[in-house]
Design a protein around this motif. Structure first.
Motif, short mmCIF file in Angstrom:
data_model
loop_
_atom_site.label_atom_id
_atom_site.label_comp_id
_atom_site.label_asym_id
_atom_site.label_seq_id
_atom_site.Cartn_x
_atom_site.Cartn_y
_atom_site.Cartn_z
N ARG A 43 -11.80 2.99 1.31
CA ARG A 43 -11.59 2.38 0.40
C ARG A 43 -10.60 0.54 0.47
NH1 ARG A 43 -14.37 0.11 -3.40
NH2 ARG A 43 -13.14 -0.42 -5.67
N LEU A 44 -10.09 0.34 1.21
CA LEU A 44 -9.02 -0.82 1.53
C LEU A 44 -10.04 -1.47 2.35
CD1 LEU A 44 -7.38 -2.43 1.52
CD2 LEU A 44 -5.76 -1.83 3.08
N GLU A 45 -11.08 -0.89 2.97
CA GLU A 45 -11.73 -1.65 4.22
C GLU A 45 -12.87 -2.14 3.31
OE1 GLU A 45 -10.71 0.06 8.09
OE2 GLU A 45 -11.88 1.56 7.32
N GLU A 46 -13.82 -1.70 2.77
CA GLU A 46 -15.15 -1.70 1.31
C GLU A 46 -14.24 -2.57 0.82
OE1 GLU A 46 -15.53 1.98 -0.47
OE2 GLU A 46 -16.01 2.77 1.44
N MET A 47 -13.22 -3.01 0.49
CA MET A 47 -13.34 -4.27 -0.85
C MET A 47 -12.86 -5.29 -0.06
SD MET A 47 -10.43 -1.94 -3.67
CE MET A 47 -9.32 -1.34 -1.98
N LEU A 48 -12.57 -5.29 1.18
CA LEU A 48 -11.97 -6.55 2.28
C LEU A 48 -13.20 -6.56 2.54
CD1 LEU A 48 -8.55 -5.77 4.07
CD2 LEU A 48 -8.79 -7.46 2.07
N GLY A 49 -14.12 -5.91 3.27
CA GLY A 49 -15.42 -5.85 3.69
C GLY A 49 -14.94 -6.03 5.66
N CYS A 50 -14.11 -5.44 5.83
CA CYS A 50 -14.28 -5.83 6.77
C CYS A 50 -13.41 -4.10 7.59
CB CYS A 50 -13.61 -6.71 7.56
SG CYS A 50 -11.80 -7.20 6.88
N THR A 51 -13.77 -4.06 9.04
CA THR A 51 -12.68 -2.79 9.91
C THR A 51 -11.07 -3.37 10.19
OG1 THR A 51 -15.35 -1.90 10.44
CG2 THR A 51 -13.63 -1.52 11.13
N LEU A 52 -10.42 -2.48 10.00
CA LEU A 52 -9.37 -2.67 10.07
C LEU A 52 -8.52 -1.83 11.27
CD1 LEU A 52 -8.08 -2.87 6.16
CD2 LEU A 52 -8.14 -4.17 7.49
N PHE A 53 -8.84 -0.65 11.09
CA PHE A 53 -8.99 0.20 12.51
C PHE A 53 -10.68 0.68 13.01
CE2 PHE A 53 -5.44 1.10 9.18
CZ PHE A 53 -4.39 0.97 9.98
N LEU A 62 -5.64 -1.20 16.12
CA LEU A 62 -5.62 -2.16 14.34
C LEU A 62 -6.79 -2.77 15.78
CD1 LEU A 62 -2.58 -2.45 13.76
CD2 LEU A 62 -4.12 -2.72 12.36
N THR A 63 -7.92 -3.25 14.63
CA THR A 63 -8.88 -4.25 14.58
C THR A 63 -7.58 -5.89 14.42
OG1 THR A 63 -9.58 -4.95 12.65
CG2 THR A 63 -10.39 -2.89 13.85
N ALA A 64 -8.51 -7.11 15.18
CA ALA A 64 -8.11 -8.28 15.22
C ALA A 64 -7.26 -8.37 13.46
CB ALA A 64 -9.16 -8.65 15.71
N ALA A 65 -8.51 -8.30 12.43
CA ALA A 65 -8.78 -8.06 11.39
C ALA A 65 -7.35 -6.98 10.89
CB ALA A 65 -9.77 -7.71 10.57
N GLY A 66 -6.95 -6.76 11.37
CA GLY A 66 -6.49 -4.79 11.08
C GLY A 66 -4.64 -5.67 11.52
N GLU A 67 -4.43 -6.50 12.53
CA GLU A 67 -3.49 -7.00 13.63
C GLU A 67 -2.94 -7.80 12.33
OE1 GLU A 67 -4.66 -8.24 17.32
OE2 GLU A 67 -4.25 -5.87 17.79
N GLU A 68 -3.92 -9.02 11.47
CA GLU A 68 -3.29 -10.38 10.86
C GLU A 68 -2.72 -9.46 9.46
OE1 GLU A 68 -3.51 -14.50 9.61
OE2 GLU A 68 -3.41 -13.07 11.23
N LEU A 69 -3.47 -8.28 9.07
CA LEU A 69 -2.82 -7.75 7.91
C LEU A 69 -2.19 -7.64 7.78
CD1 LEU A 69 -4.29 -7.51 4.87
CD2 LEU A 69 -5.33 -5.80 5.76
N LEU A 70 -1.62 -6.70 8.81
CA LEU A 70 -0.83 -6.02 8.88
C LEU A 70 0.98 -6.88 8.70
CD1 LEU A 70 1.04 -3.91 10.14
CD2 LEU A 70 1.05 -4.26 12.05
#
Length: 305
Positions: A43-53, A62-70
């Motif tokens: 659900r979080l990935e859907e709300m952000l519109g990108c893949t985190l894992f 983690l994806t690059a977006a996931g590393e930044e969000l962490l």
């Protein structure tokens, strides 16, 4: 991208999975079942519109977006934690600004000890101290520029809660070469024909009247030939031979040269150091301070630092 629905729990869930890189261990850490955790991450990935894992059967990365969000999520959660802790400390009276007024003679009682104890117990409080006369402090308390104060014999004052925390007898002070200086105790009547050095009535009307009443009870009004604002000044003038005075017993601690303090046989008159704050006061920081003041003075060490 729908950010309006993101909640703190989404960030906490995300951080747990990102740090564990394993949904099962993250679920155990969060004390929830794994399926709901997986659903909330999706659900979080859907709300952000990108893949985190990146998920495979063998690992979670983690994806690059996931590393930044962490990193940003950690900062956000730390900031919220700090903000809540700060609010909690304010609510408990453990932080903030506290403006305390006091009269000079209060520093000859347990007040310095009490203030030191308060500083140690509440190191995050910005304790601001200012000295006043009783009448000046009453005004500052009423207009809100001082939060809590220590007065002497202020009496009932509209808008203020006032309570005695330390009551003591009066003493007489005379010069060492005075005819009464060798006495252990005297009657106030012995000072009938003496010139007096005293504080001005404007510094505290009730305190002044209480001092004068001791003389009136023995048939005379004191002949005040010199006024002074501080007890150190008054006793120094007494020691210089300008007159005698009647003062709270705590002034003996000043040990002014050429001045002797004598006990008075009068037992029906006393003077009180009083704790005061606005009668509508509800702030924990003020109430905690007042509670500590009562505790310290109640131990019977009002005249000892």
């Amino acid at each position: 991208m729908d950010l309006s629905s993101i909640e703190l729990r989404h960030l906490r869930y995300f951080v747990a999975v990102a740090e564990e890189l394993h949904f099962g261990r993250a679920a155990q850490r969060l004390h929830i079942a794994q399926p709901p955790l997986s659903q909330q991450i999706r659900r979080l990935e859907e709300m952000l519109g990108c893949t985190l894992f990146l998920r495979t059967s063998r690992e979670v990365r983690l994806t690059a977006a996931g590393e930044e969000l962490l990193e940003r999520s950690r900062q956000t959660l730390r900031k919220i934690g700090d903000d809540c802790t700060a609010a909690l400390r304010i609510g408990r009276g453990e932080a903030g600004v506290l403006r305390v007024g006091f009269i000079g003679s209060g520093m000859l009682t347990a007040l310095p000890r009490m203030l030191g104890r308060y500083r140690r117990l509440y190191p995050e409080v910005d304790l601001q101290l200012r000295e006043f006369s009783t009448s000046g402090l009453v005004q500052e308390l009423r207009n809100g520029t001082v939060d809590v104060g220590f007065l002497r014999d202020a009496g009932p004052v509209e808008e203020l809660h006032i309570e005695p925390v330390f009551t003591e007898p009066f003493v007489a002070a005379v010069a060492k070469r005075h005819r009464l200086a060798e006495q252990k105790s005297i009657s106030p009547r012995s000072l009938r024909d003496e010139p007096f050095v005293l504080f001005s009535r404007s510094y505290g009307d009730v305190a002044w009247r209480r001092t004068v009443a001791l003389c009136e009870a023995h048939g005379y009004l004191p002949n005040v030939v010199q006024e002074a604002p501080q007890w150190l000044t008054i006793l120094s003038l007494v020691g210089a031979g300008l007159g005698v005075t009647i003062a709270p017993a705590c002034v003996e601690r000043l040990r002014v040269a050429n001045t002797v303090c004598l006990r008075l046989r009068e037992k029906h008159h006393s003077t009180s150091l009083e704790l005061a704050y606005r009668d509508t006061e509800k702030r924990p920081i003020v109430l905690a301070f007042a509670a500590l003041a009562r505790e310290i003075f109640k131990k019977g060490i009002g005249g000892r630092g």
